[in-house]
Write a protein that holds these residues in place. Structure first.
Motif, PDB file in Angstrom:
ATOM      1  N   LEU A   1       0.817  -1.210   0.000  1.00 31.43           N
ATOM      2  CA  LEU A   1       0.000   0.000   0.000  1.00 31.43           C
ATOM      3  C   LEU A   1       0.853   1.264   0.000  1.00 31.43           C
ATOM      4  N   SER A   2       1.963   1.227   0.713  1.00 26.78           N
ATOM      5  CA  SER A   2       2.831   2.406   0.785  1.00 26.78           C
ATOM      6  C   SER A   2       3.369   2.815  -0.575  1.00 26.78           C
ATOM      7  N   TYR A   3       3.432   1.871  -1.490  1.00 26.76           N
ATOM      8  CA  TYR A   3       4.002   2.138  -2.807  1.00 26.76           C
ATOM      9  C   TYR A   3       3.097   3.032  -3.642  1.00 26.76           C
ATOM     10  N   PHE A   4       1.771   3.042  -3.343  1.00 23.36           N
ATOM     11  CA  PHE A   4       0.823   3.647  -4.270  1.00 23.36           C
ATOM     12  C   PHE A   4       0.467   5.103  -3.980  1.00 23.36           C
ATOM     13  N   ASP A   5       0.455   5.552  -2.740  1.00 24.16           N
ATOM     14  CA  ASP A   5       0.266   6.994  -2.500  1.00 24.16           C
ATOM     15  C   ASP A   5       0.735   7.352  -1.101  1.00 24.16           C
ATOM     16  N   THR A   6       0.983   8.641  -0.897  1.00 24.28           N
ATOM     17  CA  THR A   6       1.556   9.106   0.368  1.00 24.28           C
ATOM     18  C   THR A   6       0.599   8.930   1.537  1.00 24.28           C
ATOM     19  N   GLY A   7      -0.717   8.966   1.276  1.00 23.87           N
ATOM     20  CA  GLY A   7      -1.684   8.781   2.343  1.00 23.87           C
ATOM     21  C   GLY A   7      -1.610   7.387   2.934  1.00 23.87           C
ATOM     22  N   LEU A   8      -1.534   6.390   2.061  1.00 20.28           N
ATOM     23  CA  LEU A   8      -1.410   5.006   2.526  1.00 20.28           C
ATOM     24  C   LEU A   8      -0.055   4.771   3.180  1.00 20.28           C
ATOM     25  N   GLU A   9       0.959   5.433   2.665  1.00 23.75           N
ATOM     26  CA  GLU A   9       2.287   5.325   3.271  1.00 23.75           C
ATOM     27  C   GLU A   9       2.265   5.855   4.702  1.00 23.75           C
ATOM     28  N   HIS A  10       1.597   6.991   4.906  1.00 25.05           N
ATOM     29  CA  HIS A  10       1.499   7.574   6.238  1.00 25.05           C
ATOM     30  C   HIS A  10       0.721   6.652   7.170  1.00 25.05           C
ATOM     31  N   ALA A  11      -0.406   6.121   6.698  1.00 18.92           N
ATOM     32  CA  ALA A  11      -1.206   5.220   7.524  1.00 18.92           C
ATOM     33  C   ALA A  11      -0.414   3.975   7.902  1.00 18.92           C
ATOM     34  N   SER A  12       0.398   3.485   6.970  1.00 17.12           N
ATOM     35  CA  SER A  12       1.232   2.315   7.244  1.00 17.12           C
ATOM     36  C   SER A  12       2.309   2.626   8.272  1.00 17.12           C
ATOM     37  N   ASN A  13       2.969   3.765   8.110  1.00 16.36           N
ATOM     38  CA  ASN A  13       4.031   4.162   9.044  1.00 16.36           C
ATOM     39  C   ASN A  13       3.501   4.380  10.457  1.00 16.36           C
ATOM     40  N   GLU A  14       2.227   4.800  10.567  1.00 12.21           N
ATOM     41  CA  GLU A  14       1.626   5.049  11.874  1.00 12.21           C
ATOM     42  C   GLU A  14       1.047   3.779  12.491  1.00 12.21           C
ATOM     43  N   GLY A  15       1.145   2.661  11.790  1.00  9.84           N
ATOM     44  CA  GLY A  15       0.677   1.395  12.344  1.00  9.84           C
ATOM     45  C   GLY A  15      -0.799   1.139  12.192  1.00  9.84           C
ATOM     46  N   PHE A  16      -1.471   1.862  11.294  1.00  5.83           N
ATOM     47  CA  PHE A  16      -2.912   1.687  11.113  1.00  5.83           C
ATOM     48  C   PHE A  16      -3.262   0.623  10.074  1.00  5.83           C
ATOM     49  N   VAL A  17      -2.287   0.191   9.306  1.00  6.48           N
ATOM     50  CA  VAL A  17      -2.527  -0.817   8.268  1.00  6.48           C
ATOM     51  C   VAL A  17      -2.398  -2.211   8.875  1.00  6.48           C
ATOM     52  N   THR A  18      -3.338  -3.088   8.556  1.00 11.28           N
ATOM     53  CA  THR A  18      -3.313  -4.456   9.064  1.00 11.28           C
ATOM     54  C   THR A  18      -2.579  -5.372   8.087  1.00 11.28           C
ATOM     55  N   LYS A  19      -1.536  -6.027   8.570  1.00 12.02           N
ATOM     56  CA  LYS A  19      -0.794  -6.981   7.741  1.00 12.02           C
ATOM     57  C   LYS A  19      -1.576  -8.298   7.663  1.00 12.02           C
ATOM     58  N   ILE A  20      -1.660  -8.864   6.475  1.00  7.49           N
ATOM     59  CA  ILE A  20      -2.395 -10.109   6.279  1.00  7.49           C
ATOM     60  C   ILE A  20      -1.439 -11.260   5.966  1.00  7.49           C
ATOM     61  N   GLY A  21      -0.744 -11.218   4.834  1.00 10.71           N
ATOM     62  CA  GLY A  21       0.235 -12.243   4.495  1.00 10.71           C
ATOM     63  C   GLY A  21      -0.365 -13.601   4.185  1.00 10.71           C
ATOM     64  N   GLU A  22      -1.549 -13.621   3.585  1.00  8.02           N
ATOM     65  CA  GLU A  22      -2.209 -14.881   3.254  1.00  8.02           C
ATOM     66  C   GLU A  22      -2.028 -15.187   1.772  1.00  8.02           C
ATOM     67  N   THR A  23      -1.581 -16.416   1.455  1.00  7.96           N
ATOM     68  CA  THR A  23      -1.327 -16.820   0.072  1.00  7.96           C
ATOM     69  C   THR A  23      -2.248 -17.956  -0.335  1.00  7.96           C
ATOM     70  N   TYR A  24      -2.783 -17.862  -1.553  1.00 10.77           N
ATOM     71  CA  TYR A  24      -3.614 -18.924  -2.099  1.00 10.77           C
ATOM     72  C   TYR A  24      -3.112 -19.245  -3.503  1.00 10.77           C
ATOM     73  N   VAL A  25      -3.037 -20.547  -3.825  1.00 13.77           N
ATOM     74  CA  VAL A  25      -2.518 -20.978  -5.119  1.00 13.77           C
ATOM     75  C   VAL A  25      -3.626 -21.637  -5.931  1.00 13.77           C
ATOM     76  N   SER A  26      -3.794 -21.200  -7.169  1.00 15.68           N
ATOM     77  CA  SER A  26      -4.721 -21.822  -8.111  1.00 15.68           C
ATOM     78  C   SER A  26      -4.065 -21.794  -9.481  1.00 15.68           C
ATOM     79  N   GLN A  27      -4.215 -22.867 -10.241  1.00 15.77           N
ATOM     80  CA  GLN A  27      -3.612 -22.965 -11.569  1.00 15.77           C
ATOM     81  C   GLN A  27      -2.106 -22.692 -11.516  1.00 15.77           C
ATOM     82  N   ASP A  28      -1.460 -23.138 -10.436  1.00 15.54           N
ATOM     83  CA  ASP A  28      -0.018 -22.970 -10.248  1.00 15.54           C
ATOM     84  C   ASP A  28       0.408 -21.508 -10.155  1.00 15.54           C
TER      85      ASP A  28
END
Length: 456
Positions: A78-105
């Motif tokens: 999210l931080s890559y796409f705009d400064t607002g999301l970057e700020h929210a991420s730096n302040e700890g407001f963004v929730t990390k997920i890290g979930e991976t799903y595989v389909s069709q390899d």
């Protein structure tokens, strides 16, 4: 008062066009410090479970082992796409997920989620497993849902970063304060599959609304700032500019903080309403800028004259938020931005327009894929952005369809309220996109499309 508007514009000074303005076209659950210990435990448990699953899959299938080896470490997409999301991420407001799903390899990873009063944004990554070109790599089909209801007004943005496709799925629709969000990819890299995620989401309510009610007038123009909202991911401003009826100038707005630094524009919606009885027209605008870090803010209407931004200084409004009591944002909109088993109106109009044009021109849509203006070089994308601003009747925004076989030619299409489809034939030459031809085709009027949509 002789030649008022000429003198009015001549008094202001010019500055270069900001390239970051284009970011508004190219084209978001919350954590607090009190939850850090519990969240850390959850992430460790989740990571351990994921490692067992992934190593088990890799042991069974060498192909799967190769694929999973390309799943990236979780970073801040999210931080890559705009400064607002970057700020929210730096302040700890963004929730990390890290979930991976595989389909069709093909593995897809949901990296993080952010949701506040301005927007809901989901970040994702996909390894570019076959080293695909930019056009194929960015071609994905995805939707958002809540309890089997489709989220309306959704947009998706992606880019290639190294050997990864990184992207966001975003909506500004009105949604409940908390819910289980379904993210479903149905096609990636021209491959049909099922990549389905369910993510718990809770709104960040750290947003304050300030009723401003300030007005400036000069000659036949009136500028009014109604309200300003401050949140972790941005500064939202509701404003209007009254002007003489028939004024076709492309107006925009710049925002400065106390130090004279311009706030980056993130997104906006605007509409011009003619008031024939009063011989004037009103430009209504809701704009989202990067987060404000102090209490003073200055908003200035501007015009674009042949590539030069001219500030209308006589209409500039300065607001000191320290003198206004901020209120919690209340949702006055009835219902939510959901529709059960029905595509949202924006997508319906866009799809109808593309199919309408393809039918008239004899194009096989299966041989093309849809993209957004930022796929072009900066100059060409900016030209279409200006075209859109100048044409006040634009209803269905520009859509790019690129020929899959060559990846070097295609069309840009947008529709105006009178039903006219404006078509531009584009070609990639010497690594730059150029317009080779343009024409129009009469199609179904917006009013008729509205009726068709409501019937369905």
């Amino acid at each position: 008062m002789d030649n008022e508007i000429h003198n009015f514009k001549r008094k202001v000074h010019a500055i270069p066009i900001p390239e970051d303005k284009l970011d508004t076209a190219i084209t978001k659950t919350i954590s607090t410090s009190r939850k850090k210990n519990r969240k850390l435990y959850y992430l460790i448990a989740t990571a351990a479970t994921l490692m067992i699953i992934l190593f088990s899959s890799a042991f069974v299938s060498p192909v799967m082992a190769k694929i999973l080896s390309q799943v990236p470490l979780i970073g801040s997409v999210l931080s890559y796409f705009d400064t607002g999301l970057e700020h929210a991420s730096n302040e700890g407001f963004v929730t990390k997920i890290g979930e991976t799903y595989v389909s069709q390899d093909i593995p897809v990873t949901i990296t993080e989620v952010y949701y506040d009063d301005f927007r809901l944004v989901v970040g994702y990554t996909i390894p570019n497993v076959d080293d695909l070109g930019v056009f194929e790599a960015l071609d994905t089909e995805v939707k958002l849902g809540i309890d089997n209801q489709t989220v309306t007004s959704m947009s998706s943005h992606s880019t290639l970063k190294g050997d990864q496709v990184i992207g966001t799925i975003e909506t500004t629709a009105t949604l409940p304060n908390s819910f289980a969000l379904d993210v479903s990819f149905s096609e990636i890299f021209h491959t049909k599959g099922d990549w389905n995620f369910r993510i718990p989401v809770t709104k960040n309510t750290n947003t304050l609304a300030y009723e401003v009610g300030k007005t400036k007038e000069a000659n036949n123009y009136k500028f009014e700032v109604f309200s300003i909202q401050l949140g972790p991911s941005g500064t939202k401003i509701h404003m209007e500019l009254d002007m003489p009826l028939g004024d076709d100038t492309a107006y925009d707005f710049l925002v400065y903080n106390h130090y004279g630094n311009r706030l980056e524009s993130i997104d906006y919606t605007k509409k011009i309403i003619p008031l024939l009885k009063f011989d004037k027209q009103v430009l209504k605008m809701n704009a989202l800028f990067e987060p404000l870090q102090d209490n003073l803010i200055t908003i200035v209407p501007v015009i674009d004259e042949k590539g030069t931004i001219i500030e209308l200084e006589e209409l500039a409004i300065e607001v000191d938020l320290s003198t206004i009591k901020g209120q919690e944002v209340s949702n006055k909109i009835m219902g939510f931005g959901l529709r059960e088993d029905k595509v949202d109106k924006k997508t319906y109009f866009m799809d109808y327009m593309v199919e309408e044009v393809a039918s008239e021109m004899g194009l096989q849509l299966g041989e093309y894929f849809k993209a957004e203006l930022p796929i072009f070089n900066l100059d060409l994308a900016m030209d279409f952005q200006k075209e859109q601003e100048i044409n006040n009747q634009t209803v269905v925004n520009p859509i790019v369809i690129i020929e899959k076989k060559s990846g070097e030619k295609g069309y840009v299409v947008y529709k105006t309220e009178d039903g006219v489809n404006h078509i531009f034939q584009v070609q990639l030459k010497d690594e730059n996109w150029i317009i080779e031809d343009s024409f129009t085709l009469q199609g179904k009027m917006i009013g008729d499309l509205e009726m068709s949509y409501n019937k369905e």
